[in-house]
Design an enzyme around this catalytic site. Structure first.
Site, short mmCIF file in Angstrom:
data_model
loop_
_atom_site.label_atom_id
_atom_site.label_comp_id
_atom_site.label_asym_id
_atom_site.label_seq_id
_atom_site.Cartn_x
_atom_site.Cartn_y
_atom_site.Cartn_z
N ARG A 274 15.90 -49.01 16.50
CA ARG A 274 16.55 -49.38 15.24
C ARG A 274 17.66 -48.40 14.87
NH1 ARG A 274 11.08 -51.15 13.84
NH2 ARG A 274 10.61 -49.07 13.06
N CYS B 283 -8.15 -48.80 16.65
CA CYS B 283 -9.09 -48.68 15.54
C CYS B 283 -9.89 -49.96 15.35
CB CYS B 283 -8.33 -48.33 14.26
SG CYS B 283 -7.02 -47.12 14.56
N ASN C 127 14.50 -30.47 24.15
CA ASN C 127 14.64 -31.87 24.55
C ASN C 127 13.32 -32.62 24.64
OD1 ASN C 127 17.50 -31.70 24.85
ND2 ASN C 127 17.10 -30.43 26.66
#
Ligand SMILES: Cc1cc2nc3c(=O)[nH]c(=O)nc-3n(C[C@H](O)[C@H](O)[C@H](O)COP(=O)(O)OP(=O)(O)OC[C@H]3O[C@@H](n4cnc5c(N)ncnc54)[C@H](O)[C@@H]3O)c2cc1C
Ligand SMILES: Cc1cc2nc3c(=O)[nH]c(=O)nc-3n(C[C@H](O)[C@H](O)[C@H](O)COP(=O)(O)OP(=O)(O)OC[C@H]3O[C@@H](n4cnc5c(N)ncnc54)[C@H](O)[C@@H]3O)c2cc1C
Ligand SMILES: CC(C)(COP(=O)(O)OP(=O)(O)OC[C@H]1O[C@@H](n2cnc3c(N)ncnc32)[C@H](O)[C@@H]1OP(=O)(O)O)[C@@H](O)C(=O)NCCC(=O)NCCS
Ligand SMILES: CC(C)(COP(=O)(O)OP(=O)(O)OC[C@H]1O[C@@H](n2cnc3c(N)ncnc32)[C@H](O)[C@@H]1OP(=O)(O)O)[C@@H](O)C(=O)NCCC(=O)NCCS
Lengths: 548, 548
Positions: free
Chosen positions: B22, B43, B277
């Site tokens: 995005r 979960c 990095n």
């Protein structure tokens, strides 16, 4: 030994009395209550009428006797305080049983007389089939009427909290109910856009809802009533007037204390009036709006209880302050839960605040665990600071949790950025790894940080339909075919990258999807590809709930 | 165009990938996942085993194909990253289907490899009827075993979140379950006192609970297993090992990055390792404890998701920080909800913090409205500042809401004084005018402000029984007769003022009631009458739930 008198024996008054006693075992404390009952559950009254609460006894948390035994407070019921002599430091009390009057002196006086239902000055409002609801006698009156007359139809005038609770409970009790609301939407602490889901739900439940109209007159007709509105005439066997409340400020005013134009008593942050020896709390006082810092009137039980305790503290030398009311409120409206905190968009606009808003639509708990249901969240925040101005949530399970979390964040002065960082409890039956509150924070942050430009539902009507802008719906084909906004063309998000050639880079793009998420992703793709792109906030779902 | 590699395709990894895309439509993003599935609901796995979740498909939120279509991320499953060459900025990848290995270069690397279940080094742990649960293949393995063998008995080793969820779900699936826990109580983020209600509930549900014992060996016996503990021997048809998880830090460690003694990768607040990095997030990393500022290890999905987003932000030039983990967690344990945030009392003690605690017992919503149930709240706060250190809540409805409110208050740096001021949503179906969180604040405030002195349940045993102190139970006669602490005499609170002559002013008084409220009121009366008085915090209810 100090002598403390309290006017009013319910939320603010009884709490103040109890706290006073705990702080000062030696004080002489007298609590006057005009009615028969003290410490009663005002907020439970509609549910007794509707039958959810079946025991009369649970409506009263204390009696004069139990209060005396527990707190050694002299509780005098049927005792109306009819005057305050500030110079002499005494009050005039009238025994409503005997008519007898007497004077009682004080060192400190706490006023917690509450607020009375507004009775609009219309013809017929005094009819015996027209009711208001404030206390236990009102409740019995309504309940008795229902039991003896078994009304098939009822009109509720006013779509506030109490009006809607009464509509629901009258429906439970078997009546066909019509709500008449003067404004364009019910529940004033909601904005119109968020109220639309509530309107739809109320109507689905078989309650007739008349907006933008008011009652002009009520008259007997046959066995029932003829209720004349501005635009139509209704008939009903009973009417509930619930058009708001008016602070009981006259006692204070007559004693020369300041009240505002509405009649609410003015107090400082210690709940003290201009008279050092007189405190006032609860529904009778003007509050400072926590968000705007302006003055306001927000009559709620939580604040009344807190203020009662604060007044007691200050009287006993503990300097505590009331930090203002933010107006956190909640309502069960049939199956829906409607909750708000802070100010509305309408108020933000009126105050001239620089704000933006986000709409999100999130599952109450992990969507893969049974029983998850969605809630609509509108978050209002200041630009550019991100300060939270208010939130409105409409949904089912878990609405109360999210409004309380946001209310807490607001009280702490948090911003929408902070909402993204909240570490909330997650397991599948309770929430999602990104809680709806985190999600509202993310969306608000993206707007504030200009990672996405948004358009709102009310702007759609003004968008040119002449082809000069691209109207893009990025949902799947079946979703699109199932209903879309006029003029929007369909390119599913997951195919968007392949179809950029179909979109003219020189034209602004307005993207929409179901709730705003995919539209946001589309905008991120397009804006980085050089398009001027806007995401329709809240998507088709919101648009359709308002204008569909 | 930057090239970003991600190791691990679930909570932290997939969230990072989605956010990266995005933020940067042009980046080259490759996500490696060793297993077959990405973006799955870890979960939810116990609930699939237990049958609450019936559709396999809902366990995976994304597939490699859908992720590619939506986010244009190259998702490589069955692809294990087996080495990092930091100098060359590349990773070595092994295709687990073909055995083939290759090198892939990066500009930025995100590690989100998670944590693996600890397999204790005991004989027989490798038996095919002994299971651990981390991912979808594990889940199918357990589910298949249950469906084909229909086990009548199961032993769960370890009473943490996953162990208790598995115990509940195996019980749902029809097995008689025994939980074996090495510590003196289940759920490490609870203190012993708050765990006792959980123990009682687990046992009431027909699950056998063995505390203070561990598994020494497992061996085949007949069709099942022989499970040897320190003090006894069990037989079972299956065993679940859920004794904790170990961070998957070896990839990082082998690349020369710092890991802590437990193996968790060290990162700064930007989720960056010492190598500019390389970022690491989720269950693989060491966290900063939000409360103590120390280092810790708290593997939870909310933090993993947040950290994934933060790593992506920082890679894309948005400088955001992770503010530490506070350990907000929640568990459904049969009908109970157990929730915690912040540190335990045990931890506060170990850290040498100056703290006090309050115990309250509050209704989930107005007690006069149907369905209200009580919850136990333990609040831990710093003395004298009132800073909230942690909270533990055990109850039913509304536990999740109160823990989230307190978690939010903690995140905001609020004190217990602030809790008294929170304006939370009140209507009878949702809360009380004084919410349980307000109430916990009041009680804590009274302790901090020395308005009441408290004694705790563990001190009762040390109180002299020789008449040198007065042990006073202020409940009603029927309550007292129904069970009381040995040596306590009964004077009901509402008669206390009349019976002060029975109490020797020269002796300290220890007062108790059912939950602490009336004991507090008694202490306020007595202390102002010149007695040295202590309220038994949490009252008989807490005492009895622990020692009864
Ligand atoms: C039907 C209904 C439902 C409600 N539901 C909710 C809800 O869900 N949530 C919520 O937050 N709030 C709710 N409220 C509002 C809440 O009850 C009030 O905010 C709260 O009770 C205010 O407390 P108070 O002490 O100021 O006034 P009150 O509780 O109204 O008490 C004032 C008392 O003073 C007495 N009095 C007045 N003048 C005199 C005098 N001169 N001498 C002697 N006595 C006097 C009155 O008889 C009255 O009993 C509801 C109210 C009603 C009526
Ligand atoms: C049964 C269960 C129930 C849970 N319930 C809850 C809950 O209710 N609430 C909660 O907050 N948390 C819960 N958790 C914890 C939660 O799932 C984790 O905190 C979260 O998934 C951690 O995310 P992660 O990205 O760090 O690791 P993971 O989600 O475990 O993802 C790591 C992935 O990396 C892959 N991987 C590892 N090494 C390599 C490599 N070298 N190359 C390629 N791939 C690799 C693994 O195969 C794995 O799929 C639960 C966990 C389990 C197992
Ligand atoms: C019934 C009524 C008089 C009770 O007032 P109260 O005694 O202040 O309130 P509670 O019974 O909730 O008790 C709260 C007190 O107990 C203390 N307390 C509560 N639980 C405790 C515990 N477990 N241990 C020690 N103390 C405890 C609190 O600290 C508080 O004392 P404080 O104010 O001195 O700090 C008052 O709330 C009332 O009249 N309510 C009905 C009217 C009303 O509110 N209507 C509107 C809503 S329907
Ligand atoms: C499925 C998965 C890849 C989704 O990641 P994601 O896209 O970041 O998350 P979501 O789908 O929840 O979407 C969140 C994004 O949509 C945006 N969004 C959500 N609702 C929106 C709305 N109504 N309008 C606009 N934007 C919206 C959010 O702002 C956020 O974007 P941002 O991070 O750029 O700010 C990831 O969560 C995952 O793999 N989950 C499963 C694994 C897991 O978490 N396991 C442990 C728990 S079981």
């Amino acid at each position: 030994m100090s002598k403390i008198l309290i006017v009013g024996g319910v939320a603010g008054g009884a709490t103040a009395a109890a706290r006073l006693r705990r702080l000062d075992e030696h004080a002489d404390i007298i609590m006057f209550e005009r009615g028969e009952y003290i410490s009663f559950a005002n907020c439970g009254l509609p549910y007794y009428i509707g039958g959810d609460i079946t025991e009369k006894s649970v409506l009263t948390l204390q009696t004069p006797e139990s209060f005396k035994a527990r707190f050694n407070v002299d509780v005098r019921i049927y005792s109306e305080v009819i005057g305050i002599n500030r110079k002499e430091k005494n009050v005039r009390v009238k025994n409503l049983k005997t008519g007898e009057e007497y004077t009682e002196s004080y060192d400190k006086l706490i006023l917690s007389p509450g607020a009375e239902p507004v009775k609009p000055a219309i013809e017929g409002a005094g009819n015996e089939k027209v009711f208001t609801l404030r206390n236990i006698p009102d409740t019995y009156r309504i309940k008795d009427y229902i039991e003896t007359h078994n009304p098939k139809t009822a009109v509720v005038v006013g779509g506030g909290y109490i009006g809607i609770e009464m509509a629901e409970n009258l429906a439970h009790a078997g009546a066909a109910v019509t709500i008449v609301e003067f404004a364009d939407h019910v529940i004033a602490p909601l904005d119109y856009d968020m109220a639309c889901d509530v309107h739809n739900h109320i109507r689905e439940k078989g309650v007739r809802l008349i907006l933008n109209d008011g009652v002009k007159a009520i008259a007997p007709e046959g066995d029932g009533l003829r209720v004349t509105l501005g635009n139509q005439v209704l008939t009903a066997e009973m009417v509930i007037l619930s058009v708001g409340v008016r602070p009981e400020g006259s006692l204070a005013k007559d004693a020369g204390l300041d009240v505002n134009p509405r009649g609410a008593i003015l107090v400082d942050s210690h709940m003290r009036t201009a008279d050092d020896n007189i405190y006032a709390v609860g529904d009778a006082v003007e509050i400072t709006d926590f968000v705007t810092g302006g003055k306001g009137y927000i009559p709620l039980a939580g604040p009344a209880n807190k203020q009662g305790r604060i007044a007691a503290d200050n009287i006993c030398g503990i300097e505590t302050s009331y930090g203002g009311t933010q107006g956190t409120g909640i309502l069960k409206c049939f199956d829906l839960t409607v909750a708000t905190t802070g100010i509305t968009e309408a108020k933000a606009k009126a105050e001239g605040l620089s704000y933006e808003k986000s709409y999100t639509y999130s599952a109450s708990h992990a969507s893969y665990y049974p029983g998850a249901v969605n809630m609509s969240v509108k978050l209002l925040f200041e630009v550019p600071t991100g300060r939270i101005l208010g939130a409105q949530i409409v949904g089912y399970e878990g609405v109360d949790k999210r409004i309380d979390v946001i209310a807490t964040a607001m009280r702490a002065g948090m911003t929408v950025y902070d909402l993204t960082r909240l570490e909330l409890a997650y397991a599948p039956p309770y929430s999602s790894a990104k809680d709806p509150v985190n999600m509202a924070g993310f969306v608000a942050e993206n707007i504030l940080e200009k990672r996405v430009k948004v358009a709102h539902w009310h702007e759609v009507a003004t968008l040119p339909k002449d082809g000069s802008v691209t109207l893009l719906d990025v949902r799947t084909v079946p979703e699109y075919e199932n209903g879309h906004i006029d003029g929007f063309v369909n390119i599913p998000l997951d195919e968007l990258r392949q179809h950029l050639d179909k979109l003219d880079k020189s034209k602004p793009v307005y993207a929409t999807c179901q709730v705003g998420l995919r539209g946001y992703v589309a905008c991120r793709i397009l804006s980085q590809m050089g398009y001027d792109c806007y995401n329709l906030s809240g998507g088709y779902r919101l648009y359709n709930s308002i204008l569909g």
